[in-house]
Design a protein around this motif. Structure first.
Motif, mmCIF file in Angstrom:
data_model
loop_
_atom_site.group_PDB
_atom_site.id
_atom_site.type_symbol
_atom_site.label_atom_id
_atom_site.label_comp_id
_atom_site.label_asym_id
_atom_site.label_seq_id
_atom_site.Cartn_x
_atom_site.Cartn_y
_atom_site.Cartn_z
ATOM 1 N N LEU A 6 0.864 -1.179 0.000
ATOM 2 C CA LEU A 6 0.000 0.000 0.000
ATOM 3 C C LEU A 6 0.901 1.228 0.000
ATOM 4 O O LEU A 6 1.718 1.403 0.905
ATOM 5 N N LEU A 7 0.764 2.050 -1.020
ATOM 6 C CA LEU A 7 1.599 3.245 -1.166
ATOM 7 C C LEU A 7 0.737 4.490 -1.000
ATOM 8 O O LEU A 7 -0.240 4.686 -1.726
ATOM 9 N N LEU A 8 1.104 5.353 -0.046
ATOM 10 C CA LEU A 8 0.409 6.618 0.179
ATOM 11 C C LEU A 8 1.265 7.763 -0.356
ATOM 12 O O LEU A 8 2.472 7.797 -0.132
ATOM 13 N N LYS A 41 -1.297 -1.163 -4.470
ATOM 14 C CA LYS A 41 -2.427 -0.232 -4.436
ATOM 15 C C LYS A 41 -1.912 1.112 -3.942
ATOM 16 O O LYS A 41 -1.191 1.194 -2.949
ATOM 17 N N VAL A 42 -2.277 2.177 -4.655
ATOM 18 C CA VAL A 42 -1.854 3.525 -4.302
ATOM 19 C C VAL A 42 -3.042 4.298 -3.748
ATOM 20 O O VAL A 42 -4.130 4.290 -4.340
ATOM 21 N N VAL A 43 -2.844 4.961 -2.620
ATOM 22 C CA VAL A 43 -3.805 5.933 -2.110
ATOM 23 C C VAL A 43 -3.227 7.317 -2.375
ATOM 24 O O VAL A 43 -2.207 7.698 -1.799
ATOM 25 N N PHE A 44 -3.856 8.012 -3.287
ATOM 26 C CA PHE A 44 -3.429 9.351 -3.699
ATOM 27 C C PHE A 44 -4.219 10.345 -2.844
ATOM 28 O O PHE A 44 -5.372 10.641 -3.109
ATOM 29 N N ASN A 45 -3.583 10.831 -1.772
ATOM 30 C CA ASN A 45 -4.206 11.817 -0.892
ATOM 31 C C ASN A 45 -4.064 13.199 -1.538
ATOM 32 O O ASN A 45 -3.095 13.918 -1.298
ATOM 33 N N ILE A 130 3.395 -1.026 4.156
ATOM 34 C CA ILE A 130 2.786 0.286 3.950
ATOM 35 C C ILE A 130 3.908 1.310 3.788
ATOM 36 O O ILE A 130 4.777 1.442 4.650
ATOM 37 N N ILE A 131 3.879 1.998 2.654
ATOM 38 C CA ILE A 131 4.906 2.985 2.310
ATOM 39 C C ILE A 131 4.224 4.330 2.082
ATOM 40 O O ILE A 131 3.138 4.392 1.498
ATOM 41 N N ALA A 132 4.854 5.396 2.542
ATOM 42 C CA ALA A 132 4.358 6.737 2.223
ATOM 43 C C ALA A 132 5.493 7.582 1.678
ATOM 44 O O ALA A 132 6.608 7.551 2.200
ATOM 45 N N HIS A 133 5.212 8.304 0.614
ATOM 46 C CA HIS A 133 6.124 9.339 0.144
ATOM 47 C C HIS A 133 5.599 10.668 0.659
ATOM 48 O O HIS A 133 4.418 10.971 0.523
ATOM 49 N N PHE A 134 6.508 11.457 1.253
ATOM 50 C CA PHE A 134 6.215 12.718 1.943
ATOM 51 C C PHE A 134 5.777 12.414 3.384
ATOM 52 O O PHE A 134 4.760 11.772 3.614
ATOM 53 N N PHE A 135 6.595 12.873 4.349
ATOM 54 C CA PHE A 135 6.349 12.535 5.748
ATOM 55 C C PHE A 135 5.087 13.188 6.298
ATOM 56 O O PHE A 135 4.474 12.688 7.241
ATOM 57 N N TYR A 136 4.681 14.308 5.719
ATOM 58 C CA TYR A 136 3.424 14.921 6.143
ATOM 59 C C TYR A 136 2.539 15.127 4.932
ATOM 60 O O TYR A 136 3.027 15.562 3.890
#
Length: 404
Positions: A6-8, A41-45, A130-136
């Motif tokens: 899961l990529l945020l 799966k990407v969650v594009f916030n 679970i991976i996120a790009h951009f810490f905030y």
């Protein structure tokens, strides 16, 4: 079946977004993971703000981009959207805050997490990683989602100005300690982030890669002095300093040079005016925006790539230039530090310093052809080690091998 990732992210390409609204960086990783057998799966916030901000932004988007990042949210999209690219499933959820560079309200974060969990349930998708790009705004999201799914967690740090101490207060260290591994888009970013915050978890350098098709097999580029064919590929915004490149070239002691500029932005006219002032309009070609394959053709014809931008997290185009054996000049203490070793596989210049850039070109032109050819071949070797496939594999294996 492969593991579920899961990529945020707050930046991702979409069919309804233009050049100022998206970048492909995260997608390059995601599609390679799919090819490796993972389910991604990407969650594009997607950041949205008050309607008045978007109205103003849509009217002056080039000016906003010129004074800040090349990527800026101008469209106020309020509906959820699902789509697929290269086997990657993307769900775009608008993420509201009143204006940029302030915190997201707790209630909004809670709602976003609920939507992600609900979407995963609908898709029968249980993430292992679970991976996120951009810490905030992702730090708390990753913390809570990793607990929900007992998943490994990773956050990749990009250039961001928000102060996490102000956002999270006394809870910050708990959130930071929960992340299994941190990725950094450059060595200077790692240094700055770890000077601000106490990071106890392991980390890795999260460099981007180039397609293997951009590598030229058995390339033996011969480089001779003086350098005559220059190229710049990038946005025409202040932090990328395209006009400073023009100033340096116009002060070279010889006249039979040429530069190709590829890109669009608010500083195109200011850059053109420098060539007009110095009566060098015949020394330059402005290509505007062209597709990536055409860029490769222009790079192949050049000898030296220059972009001395500030706040550069990581520039794929530098690698694309190095893959063609170009003598590459990047910015010191910015995103290519650690990839480009000054005088070995390229050169590093103070960001935006046209005088220093001119001196570097003079230094290059005082080297022997053999010395320059050796730098060119070292650049090619560096690029060979940083293809899409190789960096995506290194990236995910770093996460899989860390203790949870």
């Amino acid at each position: 079946m492969g593991k579920n990732i899961l990529l945020l992210t707050t930046i991702y390409p979409a069919p309804d977004l233009n050049l100022l609204n998206n970048t492909n960086v995260c997608h390059y990783f995601a599609k390679e993971w799919v090819r490796m057998g993972y389910n991604v799966k990407v969650v594009f916030n997607y950041p949205i703000y008050s309607p008045i901000f978007h109205l103003i932004a849509s009217l002056i988007e080039n000016k906003l981009a010129s004074n800040g990042s090349a990527y800026i949210t101008t469209k106020r999209i309020t509906k959820d959207f699902e789509y697929e690219m290269d086997g990657v499933k993307i769900v775009r959820f608008p993420l509201y805050k009143f204006m940029p560079k302030i915190g997201v309200e707790k209630s909004v974060i809670n709602k976003q997490i609920e939507k992600i969990i609900s979407s995963n349930k609908k898709d029968s998708f249980t993430p292992d990683i679970i991976i996120a790009h951009f810490f905030y705004p992702h730090l708390e999201m990753v913390y809570r989602l990793a607990k929900e799914y007992s998943a490994k967690s990773c956050i990749v740090v990009h250039e961001q100005s928000i102060n996490l101490n102000k956002v999270y207060g006394g809870n910050l260290q708990i959130l930071l300690d929960s992340i299994n591994i941190w990725g950094y888009r450059s060595l200077p970013l790692k240094k700055n982030f770890e000077n601000k915050y106490i990071i106890k978890s392991p980390s890795f350098q999260c460099y981007s890669g180039i397609p293997e098709s951009y590598l030229v097999k058995d390339l033996k580029k011969e480089v001779s002095v003086p350098i005559k064919r220059f190229v710049y590929v990038g946005s025409f915004i202040k932090r990328k300093n395209p006009h400073k490149v023009a100033e340096a070239l116009c002060n070279l002691p010889y006249n039979d040079w040429h530069i190709d500029y590829v890109g669009i932005g608010d500083l195109v006219n200011a850059t053109k005016q420098i060539f007009q002032k110095h009566k060098k309009v015949n020394n330059v070609t402005f290509w505007g925006h062209i597709d990536r394959n055409r860029v490769q053709e222009i790079l192949t014809q050049a000898e030296c790539f220059i972009m001395i931008s500030a706040k550069e997290t990581f520039g794929l185009v530098y690698l694309e230039a190095m893959a063609k054996g170009l003598i590459t000049i990047a910015s010191k203490n910015e995103g290519m530090d650690g990839v480009i070793i000054n005088g070995t596989n390229g050169f590093l210049c103070n960001a935006g310093d046209s005088f220093a850039l001119k001196n570097i070109i003079d230094k290059i032109n005082n080297m022997t052809n053999d010395e320059l050819t050796n730098i060119s071949r070292n650049a090619i070797k560096t690029a060979i080690g940083l293809t899409d496939k190789k960096v995506a594999a290194t990236y995910i294996h770093e996460i899989e091998n860390v203790d949870s």
